[in-house]
Design an enzyme around this catalytic site. Structure first.
Site, short mmCIF file in Angstrom:
data_model
loop_
_atom_site.label_atom_id
_atom_site.label_comp_id
_atom_site.label_asym_id
_atom_site.label_seq_id
_atom_site.Cartn_x
_atom_site.Cartn_y
_atom_site.Cartn_z
N LYS A 100 30.75 56.71 53.77
CA LYS A 100 29.87 56.33 54.71
C LYS A 100 28.96 55.86 54.64
O LYS A 100 28.20 56.96 53.69
CB LYS A 100 29.91 57.82 55.76
N LYS A 113 43.82 57.61 63.59
CA LYS A 113 43.56 59.04 63.42
C LYS A 113 43.52 59.84 63.94
O LYS A 113 43.15 60.01 65.41
CB LYS A 113 42.44 58.21 62.55
N LEU A 114 44.47 60.56 64.24
CA LEU A 114 43.89 61.89 65.20
C LEU A 114 43.36 62.43 64.31
O LEU A 114 43.20 63.22 63.18
CB LEU A 114 45.95 62.60 65.06
N LYS A 115 41.76 63.30 65.17
CA LYS A 115 41.34 64.33 65.19
C LYS A 115 42.51 65.66 65.11
O LYS A 115 43.08 65.74 66.44
CB LYS A 115 39.91 65.03 65.80
N ASN A 165 37.64 67.73 59.73
CA ASN A 165 36.11 67.80 60.15
C ASN A 165 35.68 69.55 59.17
O ASN A 165 35.38 70.27 60.30
CB ASN A 165 35.68 67.74 61.26
N SER A 213 39.92 56.36 66.18
CA SER A 213 39.40 57.18 65.58
C SER A 213 39.54 57.89 66.86
O SER A 213 39.10 57.48 67.84
CB SER A 213 38.42 57.72 64.79
N GLY A 245 33.98 55.72 60.18
CA GLY A 245 32.70 55.37 61.32
C GLY A 245 31.46 56.56 61.51
O GLY A 245 32.56 57.97 61.24
N ASP A 288 42.03 64.06 60.71
CA ASP A 288 40.75 64.72 60.06
C ASP A 288 40.16 65.47 60.97
O ASP A 288 39.84 65.92 62.16
CB ASP A 288 39.94 63.19 60.69
N GLU A 348 42.14 64.46 56.87
CA GLU A 348 40.84 64.36 55.68
C GLU A 348 39.94 65.35 56.12
O GLU A 348 40.20 66.23 56.73
CB GLU A 348 40.18 63.25 57.17
N ASP A 399 35.39 63.06 53.37
CA ASP A 399 34.62 62.62 53.88
C ASP A 399 33.41 63.63 53.84
O ASP A 399 32.59 63.11 52.70
CB ASP A 399 35.48 63.10 55.79
O1 OSB Z 1 34.62 62.37 60.69
O2 OSB Z 1 34.85 60.90 60.52
C1 OSB Z 1 34.90 61.47 61.28
C2 OSB Z 1 32.58 60.50 63.87
C3 OSB Z 1 31.26 60.81 63.78
C4 OSB Z 1 31.58 61.85 63.00
C5 OSB Z 1 32.15 62.16 62.02
C6 OSB Z 1 33.34 61.35 62.51
C7 OSB Z 1 33.54 60.86 63.32
C8 OSB Z 1 34.63 60.10 64.03
C9 OSB Z 1 34.44 58.76 64.47
O3 OSB Z 1 35.75 59.76 63.13
C10 OSB Z 1 34.65 57.72 63.69
C11 OSB Z 1 34.24 55.85 64.54
O4 OSB Z 1 35.00 55.99 65.19
O5 OSB Z 1 32.50 56.10 64.30
MG MG Z 2 35.76 62.46 59.23
#
Ligand code: OSB
Ligand code: MG
Length: 368
Positions: free
Chosen positions: A263, A162-164, A191, A136, A291, A189, A214, A239
């Protein structure tokens, strides 16, 4: 098992680089580590994946510490014996807090399995001995820095990027990464950073052959995701919205998601995670293991879960070095894009107590 005591600690570990998402920037990982000891001397470990601040979920480290001490441990201590399989039901009257509950259940499960000389992976039903790793990648200050970071992960062997994303950092970074690596499995992702009206904008990601988008919308907006799924060709993957088996059933029934990120902390533990996995396997819905910037303690357990047959997409199960200079267990080292699933009893790893002590910011032992 008959619980003797719990040890609770908060630890603080710097990240190797800042991790920026649409909800904030983290430069270090603070989290709660739980150790349980039973009357036979079996020990179990788990981490509570809640973060310092309630930005990804309503849970946060100091809140969960209070909740665990004030309500959850006293409830467990009322029983003469507790099995991991009963923890969720025992704690159900206290609403919410799946991450705190997952940590207690997992610590008890670890101790229970060590007592039975059985691995978590065998208990959960794992069918693989190694799992494919994705990574990520946070929001970067510049496109050049993004390309540099992605290149380092591609060179390390990661099998999926995976690009935020967030409004203002989406179409262009995806376009450039896709242009640079035309065939690498790629996903994004958000969020929860977008709104129902952003369908036309998010559809601009369709030409880049992404595995999934995501959690584009608010975690409570299941219908919004269903609407978006009709306007965007890229599959939607939830997620934050998937907080339980029931939430997964509802989201699938409403066609709000066609892939699910599991998760364990978010759904209350590994036992509930297996139920969601089983549902998705039956319905041919691909799942992958998310994660939460875990240390080796949580990572070990996540790898056991990711080894189940329905986990057909690479997870955010990255190597220790992607997060920390030094991990609290033996580091998880990637080999050709895979991490080995621990095969020892319980979660199969032991924390390095000296290092754990070094990074511990608070510690308390609570005896029954
Ligand atoms: O949205 O997947 C998520 C980390 C913290 C909280 C939310 C997310 C994440 C990650 C990192 O995307 C995932 C990892 O490498 O642990
Ligand atoms: Mg996520």
């Amino acid at each position: 098992m008959k619980i003797h005591e719990f040890e609770l600690r908060t630890i603080h570990l710097p990240l190797v680089r800042p991790f920026r998402t649409s909800f904030g920037t983290q430069t270090s990982r603070e989290l709660l580590v739980v150790k349980v000891t039973d009357e036979d001397g079996n020990v179990g470990w788990a981490e509570d994946v809640a973060m310092s601040e309630p930005l990804y979920s309503p849970e946060y480290v100091a809140g969960n510490l209070d909740l665990i001490k004030r309500f959850l441990l006293p409830e467990l201590f009322k029983r003469s014996e507790v099995r991991a399989e009963d923890v969720a039901e025992i704690l159900a009257p206290y609403l919410g807090a799946p991450m705190a509950k997952a940590a207690l259940e997992t610590a008890i499960l670890d101790a229970q399995l060590r007592g039975e000389k059985r691995s978590l992976s065998s208990y959960l039903g794992a069918t693989k001995s190694k799992v494919e790793c994705g990574v990520s990648v946070g929001i970067s200050p510049t496109i050049d820095q993004l390309l540099e970071e992605v290149a380092s992960y591609v060179d390390a062997g990661y099998r999926r990027i995976k690009l935020k994303i967030e409004p203002g950092w989406d179409i262009e970074p995806v376009r450039v990464v896709r242009e640079t690596w035309p065939t690498i499995p790629l996903q994004v992702d958000a969020n929860q950073a977008y709104s129902r009206g952003d369908g036309d904008h998010l559809a601009k990601l369709d030409p880049f052959d992404l595995l999934l988008i995501e959690q584009p919308l608010d975690e409570h907006d299941i219908l919004g995701h269903a609407g978006l799924a009709k306007r965007v060709k890229t599959p939607i993957c939830l997620d934050e919205s998937i907080v339980s088996l029931r939430a997964a059933q509802d989201a699938l029934a409403l066609e709000a998601t066609t892939i699910i990120n599991i998760k364990p902390g978010r759904v209350g533990g590994y036992i509930e995670s297996v139920r969601i996995h089983d549902l998705c396997l039956e319905k041919k819905i691909p799942v992958w293991c998310g994660g939460m910037l875990e240390t080796g303690i949580g990572r070990a357990a996540n790898l056991a879960l990711a080894a189940l047959p329905g986990f057909t997409l690479p997870g955010d199960t990255s190597a220790s070095a992607r997060y920390f200079k030094e991990d609290v267990t033996e580091p998880f080292v990637m080999n050709e894009g895979y991490l080995d699933v621990p095969q020892g009893f319980g979660i199969g790893v032991e924390p390095h107590i000296d290092f754990l002590d070094e990074i511990t910011t608070y510690k308390e032992i609570i005896t029954k």
